[in-house]
Scaffold this motif. Structure first.
Motif, short mmCIF file in Angstrom:
data_model
loop_
_atom_site.label_atom_id
_atom_site.label_comp_id
_atom_site.label_asym_id
_atom_site.label_seq_id
_atom_site.Cartn_x
_atom_site.Cartn_y
_atom_site.Cartn_z
N ASP A 34 -11.40 -9.36 3.24
CA ASP A 34 -12.53 -8.48 3.89
C ASP A 34 -11.73 -7.18 4.72
O ASP A 34 -12.56 -6.82 5.45
CB ASP A 34 -13.36 -9.44 4.82
CG ASP A 34 -12.73 -10.14 6.08
OD1 ASP A 34 -11.46 -10.15 5.99
OD2 ASP A 34 -14.23 -10.70 6.15
N CYS A 91 0.84 -1.62 -0.14
CA CYS A 91 0.34 -0.18 0.09
C CYS A 91 1.08 1.05 0.29
O CYS A 91 0.53 2.22 -0.77
CB CYS A 91 -0.77 0.39 0.93
SG CYS A 91 -2.34 -1.71 0.91
N GLN A 123 -6.74 5.59 0.74
CA GLN A 123 -7.73 4.40 1.04
C GLN A 123 -8.60 3.80 -0.70
O GLN A 123 -8.35 3.02 -0.10
CB GLN A 123 -8.92 5.41 1.49
CG GLN A 123 -8.91 5.82 2.60
CD GLN A 123 -10.21 6.96 3.62
OE1 GLN A 123 -11.49 5.95 3.43
NE2 GLN A 123 -9.77 7.43 4.21
N GLN A 124 -7.87 4.68 -1.65
CA GLN A 124 -8.51 4.05 -2.59
C GLN A 124 -7.04 3.36 -2.75
O GLN A 124 -7.69 2.18 -3.47
CB GLN A 124 -7.46 5.17 -3.81
CG GLN A 124 -9.01 5.51 -4.27
CD GLN A 124 -9.37 6.68 -4.91
OE1 GLN A 124 -7.74 7.03 -5.09
NE2 GLN A 124 -9.79 7.58 -5.81
N GLN A 179 -5.42 1.47 -0.33
CA GLN A 179 -6.06 0.37 0.13
C GLN A 179 -6.79 -1.13 -0.43
O GLN A 179 -7.21 -1.69 0.02
CB GLN A 179 -6.23 0.47 1.95
CG GLN A 179 -4.98 0.60 2.46
CD GLN A 179 -5.29 1.79 3.65
OE1 GLN A 179 -6.27 1.62 4.42
NE2 GLN A 179 -5.01 0.64 5.44
N SER A 180 -8.40 0.17 -0.89
CA SER A 180 -8.91 -0.78 -1.52
C SER A 180 -9.03 -1.89 -1.97
O SER A 180 -9.76 -2.83 -2.17
CB SER A 180 -10.50 0.35 -1.60
OG SER A 180 -10.55 0.91 -0.47
N LYS A 192 -11.00 -3.51 6.30
CA LYS A 192 -12.18 -2.08 5.96
C LYS A 192 -10.46 -1.04 5.64
O LYS A 192 -9.84 -0.96 6.49
CB LYS A 192 -13.05 -1.57 7.30
CG LYS A 192 -14.31 -2.51 7.21
CD LYS A 192 -14.71 -2.53 8.09
CE LYS A 192 -16.00 -2.76 7.45
NZ LYS A 192 -17.53 -2.58 8.86
N PRO A 193 -10.95 -0.25 4.79
CA PRO A 193 -9.68 1.69 3.99
C PRO A 193 -9.44 1.32 5.43
O PRO A 193 -11.14 2.20 6.21
CB PRO A 193 -9.97 1.72 3.16
CG PRO A 193 -10.86 0.37 2.66
CD PRO A 193 -11.04 -0.20 3.50
N TYR A 195 -6.69 -4.59 -0.65
CA TYR A 195 -7.42 -6.11 0.13
C TYR A 195 -8.31 -6.79 -1.43
O TYR A 195 -8.98 -7.89 -1.34
CB TYR A 195 -8.63 -4.80 0.37
CG TYR A 195 -7.72 -4.09 2.08
CD1 TYR A 195 -5.90 -4.84 2.12
CD2 TYR A 195 -8.65 -2.87 2.74
CE1 TYR A 195 -6.14 -3.92 3.08
CE2 TYR A 195 -7.26 -2.59 3.33
CZ TYR A 195 -6.43 -2.64 4.04
OH TYR A 195 -5.84 -2.26 4.88
N ARG A 196 -8.90 -5.99 -2.19
CA ARG A 196 -9.78 -6.31 -3.01
C ARG A 196 -9.14 -7.72 -4.08
O ARG A 196 -9.64 -8.34 -4.27
CB ARG A 196 -10.13 -5.64 -4.14
CG ARG A 196 -12.04 -4.70 -3.12
CD ARG A 196 -12.98 -4.22 -4.77
NE ARG A 196 -12.22 -3.67 -5.09
CZ ARG A 196 -11.57 -2.12 -5.24
NH1 ARG A 196 -12.38 -1.10 -4.47
NH2 ARG A 196 -10.91 -1.08 -6.06
#
Length: 374
Positions: free
Chosen positions: A365, A310, A352-353, A355-356, A367-368, A359-360
């Motif tokens: 699962d 990240c 946050q973008q 991280q998301s 959360k950012p 994660y995807r």
């Protein structure tokens, strides 16, 4: 006293002198019997010899002047009888001695039937002092050479069957090395740091001499590899300290506070699961099973890997966003006189973008969260 042996480590018995077989049978004398001289004796002389003749007659000797061959035959017969008896006694004694103390008996150079106990060190020397027959034999344990250096190939484990639960191994596709497929992650520097995580072990090997060996055979200017000991039974603080002090994602330069926070959270979660498995029993020190122990290490590895990925993506996306803003303002990218800065809100959005997206991609699962101090 050391146990001296002959070369070849075989005991043997010096052969006894063998009696010639011709001495047992009746020898045929080739010598001619000479007539006895006829010597005239006086009557007084005969009377003086008579008691002696009578004495020999009572003793069973009918003729005191027996031929030499008969005397030799009698002597040889005695020797043969004694030799057979002594040879039988010698064999019985030898069997008993071999079963008790693995010793051999040797005949004496000065006596035909004397068999003193001795043991030879080589072909020219004899030791007469040996361990008593009733002394028990204590085998010596061979010394194991200590291993102080080990190659990376031999340092890594080869069996992973007890590092995962049975259900995990049955419900996941396995790699050729026997590990589940999820142990391969598309994250920055994952193979390097996954290897480092496998160098965390729970016990020492006997040949190491109670000390971790040094891993050799690697490029001195390349990545760093070393063993770390993390027992299955230890305090939570020791687990956290071992994880934070490991070389996992050493090159990412992650701040100490983040690594400490991640390790603390992972150990706390592992304790809760362990307590649930133990029926709610509270333990001062968790007695971890191997799959629990490995799960703590892999969770810490995954947390640091995601964070490193990240942060790498964040720096790249921040530079791309600055270029976009410069184009929007009509500033050439090659223009170094004008600086473009990002606001905290813009940075938080980019973080946050990133991280998301990670994660995807990893099917996590998570959360950012808010922008970390990077």
């Amino acid at each position: 006293m050391p146990d001296f042996k002959l070369s070849g480590s075989k005991h043997f018995t010096r052969p006894l002198p063998i009696l010639e077989t011709g001495s047992i049978s009746t020898p045929q004398s080739n010598e001619q019997q000479l007539p006895r001289p006829n010597i005239a004796l006086s009557k007084d002389r005969k009377r003086r010899l008579f008691p002696l003749v009578k004495y020999h007659h009572q003793a069973g000797n009918h003729d005191s002047n027996a031929p030499v061959e008969f005397t030799a035959r009698a002597r040889d017969e005695i020797k043969r009888t004694l030799f057979l008896k002594d040879n039988e006694s010698h064999n019985n004694s030898r069997k008993t001695s071999n079963s008790l103390d693995n010793k051999s008996l040797y005949s004496s150079d000065s006596s035909l039937f004397s068999l003193p106990q001795s043991q030879m060190t080589d072909g020219s020397s004899i030791l007469t002092q040996v361990k008593p027959v009733n002394t028990p034999y204590v085998p010596q344990t061979p010394l194991i050479p200590l291993v102080t250096e080990i190659s990376l190939e031999h340092a890594l484990p080869s069996d992973f069957s007890d590092m995962y639960t049975r259900s995990t191994l049955l419900t996941n596709r396995l790699l050729p090395n026997g590990r589940p497929e999820f142990t391969i992650r598309e994250l920055i520097d994952w193979p390097l740091n996954d290897t480092r995580s496998l160098l965390i072990i729970n016990e020492l090997r006997p040949e190491w001499g109670n000390k971790l060996p040094r891993i050799i055979g690697i490029n001195p200017s390349g990545p760093k590899y070393r063993y770390q000991l993390l027992p299955l039974y230890c305090s939570d603080e020791f687990i956290i300290e071992t994880l934070v002090g490991s070389d996992i994602y050493l090159e990412a330069n992650l701040d100490h506070e983040f690594k400490l926070r991640s390790a603390t959270y992972i150990v706390k979660t592992a304790r809760e699961r362990h307590q649930l498995m133990a029926g709610g029993a509270k333990e001062r020190f968790m007695t971890l099973q191997r799959f629990e122990w490995r799960n703590i290490i892999e969770n810490y590895l995954l947390n640091l890997a995601v964070e490193a990925q990240c942060r790498y993506d964040f720096k790249y996306n921040c530079n791309e966003f600055k270029k976009w803003k410069m184009q929007q303002q009509g500033i050439s990218i090659q223009d170094t006189q004008h600086k473009v800065y990002l606001s905290h809100k813009e940075k938080d959005m980019i973080w946050q973008q990133c991280q998301s997206f990670v994660y995807r991609r990893l099917n996590l699962d998570w959360k950012p969260d808010a922008l970390n101090n990077i």
